[in-house]
Structure formats: C-alpha cells, structure tokens
Design an enzyme around this catalytic site. Structure first.
Site, PDB file in Angstrom:
ATOM      1  N   CYS B 117       0.808  -1.229   0.000  1.00 22.04           N
ATOM      2  CA  CYS B 117       0.000   0.000   0.000  1.00 22.04           C
ATOM      3  C   CYS B 117       0.838   1.274   0.000  1.00 22.04           C
ATOM      4  CB  CYS B 117      -0.944  -0.030   1.193  1.00 22.04           C
ATOM      5  SG  CYS B 117      -1.836  -1.605   1.293  1.00 22.04           S
ATOM      6  N   HIS B 267      -4.044   6.307   0.747  1.00 16.98           N
ATOM      7  CA  HIS B 267      -4.296   4.922   0.327  1.00 16.98           C
ATOM      8  C   HIS B 267      -5.729   4.552   0.706  1.00 16.98           C
ATOM      9  CE1 HIS B 267      -4.329   0.659   0.094  1.00 16.98           C
ATOM     10  NE2 HIS B 267      -4.312   0.481   1.384  1.00 16.98           N
ATOM     11  N   ASN B 297     -10.055  -2.077  -2.330  1.00 19.44           N
ATOM     12  CA  ASN B 297      -8.666  -1.734  -1.985  1.00 19.44           C
ATOM     13  C   ASN B 297      -7.744  -2.435  -2.976  1.00 19.44           C
ATOM     14  OD1 ASN B 297      -6.070  -1.788  -0.925  1.00 19.44           O
ATOM     15  ND2 ASN B 297      -6.739  -1.983   1.198  1.00 19.44           N
TER      16      ASN B 297
END
Lengths: 81, 341
Positions: B117, B267, B297
């Site tokens: 990430c 993120h 995600n």
C-alpha cells in the site's frame, strides 16, 4: 475518564442494543467480532489517544476491567511524558 | 532559477473485467447483507483478475491506456518501475516482461519493487531520484496487484476488502523553480510483518501439500498458510498511530501548515479506516478523497486511481498541492506532496 460516558460510547461503537454495557457486563467471545474490535480500537484512539491491541481488548473479562486497563494505560502514559 | 524537477504528468488505470459484488458475497455468506458490507467498507464491487490474468497483464493494459491518451509514446520512456507483490514469476523480473510487451526501448532501465500500500509513494520517490539525478527523463511507474489470487474464497475478512487493479503513472522532468514532487517522508516497522502476510510460498516456507489445506480460523473464516492473512484490528491500530505522525513529519519538512494542502489522497484501505484518519487529522470532507465503491482496496494502485478520479472530477487542478499517503503491509508507509504541473 468519565467511566459511564465512555461505556455509552463503547456501547455505540460495538453496535450493541440497549440497555448497553455496564461495568459488570461480560466481554466474552460473543462481543468481539472483527467489526467490534475495529470500533473499540478507533474509539479508544479517538477518546483517549491510546493505541490498544485486539489481544488487550479480548483479555478483559468485563467492561469494568477494560475501563480500568484504559485508566492505567493513560496514567502510565502521563507519568512517562 | 528554474531547474528540471520531477512531476506527475499523466495517470491511467485499469481494472479487470471480472467483478465480485456485495450481492455475490451476501449470497455466499448467508449472515451478511450487501448494504451492510457497503456501509462498513465503502465498497460495492471489486475487480477480480481471471485465473490466467496476472499483474503484468493489468499493468500493460493501464500503460497502453496511458499511451493511447497521447501523454507519451513507448519509445519516450527511459525507465520502468514496476511495483507488485504478486509477480508473474519469482524470476525473471516482471518489469522485463512488461518492457517487451509495451515495446519500450532496449536501453530502457526496468526493475520490480515489492511493496504494497505504500508502493506508489515510494515509486514516486524513486522516479524523482532517477529524473533529478539526470539518469532518466521519463519514468513509467506501474503499480499492479492481484491480491485476489492469495485469498481463500471462504475468508470474507479480506475478500470483502481487496480488489485487483493497476495504474500507470508517467513521471517526467519539468522546468520549474519549485519542487513539484516532494518533500517525502518514509517509514518502516517490520515488527508488524506478521499482521498482513502470505506465510507460505517464498523461500522461508516452501509450499507443501499440508500447506494447501484450509482450516477454520478466527471469525469463522477459512484459509491455509498459502493464503493472505490480515489482522484487521492490528492494522487499524498501526495506521491510527503511524499515519498522523507521518503527516506531521511531512508538514514539518514542507514548512507549511495543513491548511495549505489543497487536497488529500490517502491509500484507499477501507471507508471505516479513512473516516477515522480524516477525523483525527481534522481534514475537511471536501478536501479528502474517499472512493472505493467500484474497485475496493487495490493496494499500491489505490492512490493513482484516486488521483486520476480527483483530476477527472476537477477536485485537483493545475497548481494544486496534493498530499499523498500510503500505508500498510510491512509495516511500511510513505507520504509526499505532489504539485500538479
């Protein structure tokens, strides 16, 4: 820390129905699903500025035990700062 | 005096056509409903790569869109940075395969780096170094991930969160008096490595038949040690602690207050975490990107996908100062200010 006020917020964070948590409410396995852990960790961070682990939360037998743990952690942090 | 400064010049993203919707999840897990999943995660549907579709395929598709947009030609790329944690092979380097498929020059540098990430912001830092040192004029940064391939179908804790996707970002030199990319802050805490991990498959633990057997774990989720494991509560605890500190460090390095940041693209981990971070940092809702609904995600691709969306919606304009913050697996985090050229 206002223990009663915190318990009200914790009840909301865990998505529990009324009458909600009291000092003697057990915090057993039925309480701590992943959403409840996330809610409690976020609440403790927001209200007290403390980082608690899932294991610490799950190690508390009652809501009163959790409040005492948080008070001890806060006092310890204040003494160290 | 004007100098050659690295800047983000163009972004294109690509999501696989395979989809996993909340209705699909609700059908599979009888005690969940689609609305509850959306409410908790902010995600309605996720892109899922086909069995034969790898990170390189998603990355190539994103880069082809970038070239088709006219932002640059393949022969103008001097260096390819490819960020993934799901490479096509242990070896060769996926970036070498992508160089060939995209028709990049043979005097083009190419390397993979393994970050999750935080990978996009790290990649921008690497690109800035290459450009401002004079080693490259144009860097193609591809962030591409297929976490779905690590996820056990009966582990809803991660299946509801992650989607596959890729972004291709062109970073190139621009004559400017001020920095257009930076400052940066980076951070690492390997003590949290076990909280987001695929334990088996690398050289530390080679796969065995036993490792392919899934067992029931916490919360009624099933997985084997060859699958992705995420300790969500511990990741949240880390994030709420590390990200505000990184933001403060970045603002100190920038020598400007948080109010001078025009827009924030963090993120896109999940809605719950992002809302807690936004509240803790006191960031106005209208300056904070939160959009996971159609992709989930996508790990290192979330920030460029967010930037692309914010630019398309006019939330970011030329001259905007945008704070980018990546955080997660490792633990690893990075933050930077990007000024849109």
């Amino acid at each position: 820390m206002d223990r009663t006020a915190f318990l009200t917020k914790l009840t909301d964070a865990l998505g529990l129905d009324n009458p909600g948590l009291s000092e003697t409410s057990p915090l057993g396995e039925g309480i701590w699903d992943s959403f409840a852990l996330l809610g409690a960790i976020a609440l403790v961070d927001q209200e007290l500025g403390l980082a608690v682990t899932a294991a610490e939360l799950q190690g508390c037998a009652t809501a009163g035990d959790l409040l005492t743990l948080l008070e001890q952690r806060k006092a310890s942090e204040s003494a160290g700062s | 005096m004007k100098q050659l400064r690295a800047a983000i010049r163009a972004i294109s993203s690509y999501l696989p056509t395979g989809r996993l919707t909340n209705d699909d999840l609700a059908r599979e897990y009888g005690d969940w409903d689609a609305a509850k999943i959306l409410d908790k995660t902010g995600i309605a549907t996720r892109g899922i790569a086909a069995p034969e579709e790898c990170a390189s395929d998603l990355g190539v598709a994103a880069a082809q869109r970038l070239f088709e947009s006219g932002a640059c030609r393949p022969d103008e790329v001097d260096f390819l940075l490819f960020c993934t944690q799901s490479p096509d092979y242990f070896l060769p380097t996926t970036a070498c395969l992508v160089q060939d498929r995209l028709g990049l020059r043979r005097d083009c540098g190419a390397l993979d780096f393994n970050l999750g990430c935080s990978g996009f912001v790290y990649g921008l830092g690497l690109a800035k170094g290459l450009i401002e040192s004079g080693a490259a004029a144009s860097v193609l940064l591809i962030t591409a991930e297929t976490y779905s391939k690590f996820i056990h179908p009966r582990d809803r804790s991660v299946r509801a969160i992650f989607g596959d996707g890729a972004a291709a970002t062109l970073v190139a030199g621009v004559a400017s008096e001020a920095d257009l990319l930076g400052p940066f802050v980076f951070g690492t805490d390997g003590r949290g490595a076990h909280n987001l991990i695929v334990p088996v498959g690398g050289m530390r633990r080679r796969p065995s038949p036993q490792d392919a057997i899934a067992t029931e774990r916490e919360g009624g989720n099933w997985r084997s040690d060859s699958n992705l494991f995420m300790n969500g509560p511990e990741i949240l605890s880390f994030t709420l602690s590390a990200v505000p500190k990184a933001v403060r460090s970045l603002l100190e390095a920038w020598h400007r207050p948080i109010d001078d940041v025009d827009y924030f693209v963090f993120h896109q981990a999940n809605k719950f975490m992002l809302e807690k971070l936004r509240a803790k940092l006191g960031i106005a809702d209208e300056k904070f990107w939160l959009s996971l609904e159609s992709c989930g995600n996508t790990v290192s691709a979330t920030i460029p996908i967010g930037l692309e969306g914010a630019l398309a919606q006019g939330r970011i304009r030329s001259g905007s100062s945008v704070m980018l913050v990546g955080f997660g697996v490792g633990y690893s985090w990075a933050a930077a200010i990007a000024t849109i050229a």
